[in-house]
Design a protein around this motif. Structure first.
Motif, short mmCIF file in Angstrom:
data_model
loop_
_atom_site.label_atom_id
_atom_site.label_comp_id
_atom_site.label_asym_id
_atom_site.label_seq_id
_atom_site.Cartn_x
_atom_site.Cartn_y
_atom_site.Cartn_z
N VAL A 135 -4.07 -0.31 -10.38
CA VAL A 135 -3.91 -1.67 -10.91
C VAL A 135 -2.66 -2.39 -10.43
N GLY A 136 -1.80 -1.70 -9.68
CA GLY A 136 -0.67 -2.37 -9.04
C GLY A 136 0.55 -2.62 -9.92
N TYR A 137 0.69 -1.88 -11.00
CA TYR A 137 1.86 -2.02 -11.87
C TYR A 137 2.73 -0.77 -11.77
N LYS A 138 4.03 -0.97 -11.85
CA LYS A 138 4.99 0.14 -11.81
C LYS A 138 5.53 0.32 -13.24
N SER A 198 1.86 -4.87 -6.78
CA SER A 198 0.81 -5.04 -5.77
C SER A 198 -0.47 -5.51 -6.48
N GLU A 199 -1.50 -5.74 -5.68
CA GLU A 199 -2.78 -6.15 -6.23
C GLU A 199 -3.58 -4.98 -6.79
N GLY A 200 -3.16 -3.75 -6.48
CA GLY A 200 -3.90 -2.57 -6.94
C GLY A 200 -5.20 -2.46 -6.16
N GLY A 201 -6.23 -1.94 -6.80
CA GLY A 201 -7.53 -1.82 -6.16
C GLY A 201 -7.90 -0.42 -5.72
N GLY A 202 -6.96 0.53 -5.86
CA GLY A 202 -7.26 1.90 -5.48
C GLY A 202 -6.86 2.21 -4.06
N LEU A 203 -7.18 3.43 -3.64
CA LEU A 203 -6.81 3.90 -2.31
C LEU A 203 -8.03 3.98 -1.40
N ASP A 204 -7.89 3.48 -0.18
CA ASP A 204 -8.97 3.62 0.81
C ASP A 204 -9.27 5.08 1.09
N SER A 205 -8.21 5.91 1.10
CA SER A 205 -8.39 7.33 1.39
C SER A 205 -9.23 8.04 0.33
N GLU A 206 -9.33 7.45 -0.86
CA GLU A 206 -10.15 8.02 -1.93
C GLU A 206 -11.45 7.23 -2.12
#
Length: 194
Positions: free
Chosen positions: A106-109, A144-152
């Motif tokens: 989700v792009g939050y720290k 960031s915008e988040g959205g997950g990982l491409d590698s996953e």
């Protein structure tokens, strides 16, 4: 339980994405009779999930993504609205996992999260224990915008919605994910939001 269980054997049926075992065992019933039983158990490790909430805005952060098993169950669109969640890596503390997942999905720290529950969502078939957390967020934490990982192979839509709308989405069966319902109801019971 040791006095009620004996002769436990495991047979791996699949070891693709996770491990599906057939477990055969002898179980002693209350009437003293031993029976040989067999169950299948899906082992994918433990998981974490978190309800991110903003008291200032009275909002929560949820995710929306495609889930093949949900699609396969009723041939709907397979989209699921859920709290941010992820699988715990081996020997990783759940708190470390969920902080990482929040940033990736989700792009939050966030600096920390409060564990509020541990539960099994389907203990008759799945070994996964879920560790459920809450954390307050602010707009300043967005990195960031988040959205997950491409590698996953993740494609996650991030949703920021009012708390009242999220509760309405449970009532109209738009949110049907158990961990999400548990955490939203936790927030309602403990009056985290209005």
């Amino acid at each position: 339980m040791d006095h009620k269980l004996r002769n436990i054997t495991y047979t791996a049926l699949s070891q693709e994405w996770a491990t599906l075992n057939r477990i055969d065992y002898d179980y002693k019933f209350e009437n003293g009779i031993w029976k040989r039983l067999s169950r299948e158990s899906y082992d994918r490790g433990d998981g974490t999930s978190i309800l991110l909430y903003s008291k200032a805005k009275n909002t929560v952060i949820l995710t929306k993504q495609f889930r093949m098993p949900a699609y396969d169950n009723n041939k709907s669109d397979g989209m699921s609205i859920e709290v941010c969640a992820g699988g715990v890596d081996k020997n990783e503390p759940p708190e470390v996992c969920i902080i990482r997942e929040v940033e990736e999905e989700v792009g939050y720290k966030i600096a920390s999260a409060k564990k509020v529950m541990e539960c099994y969502t389907s203990p008759g078939a799945v070994t996964e224990k879920m560790f459920l957390f809450i954390a307050e967020y602010t707009d300043a934490m967005k990195i960031s915008e988040g959205g997950g990982l491409d590698s996953e192979d993740e494609e996650i839509e991030v949703l920021e919605i009012s708390f009242s709308k999220a509760l309405d989405m449970i009532a109209c069966f738009e949110i049907i994910d158990a961990k999400t319902i548990l955490l939203l109801q936790y927030a309602q019971i403990h009056k985290l939001l209005e």
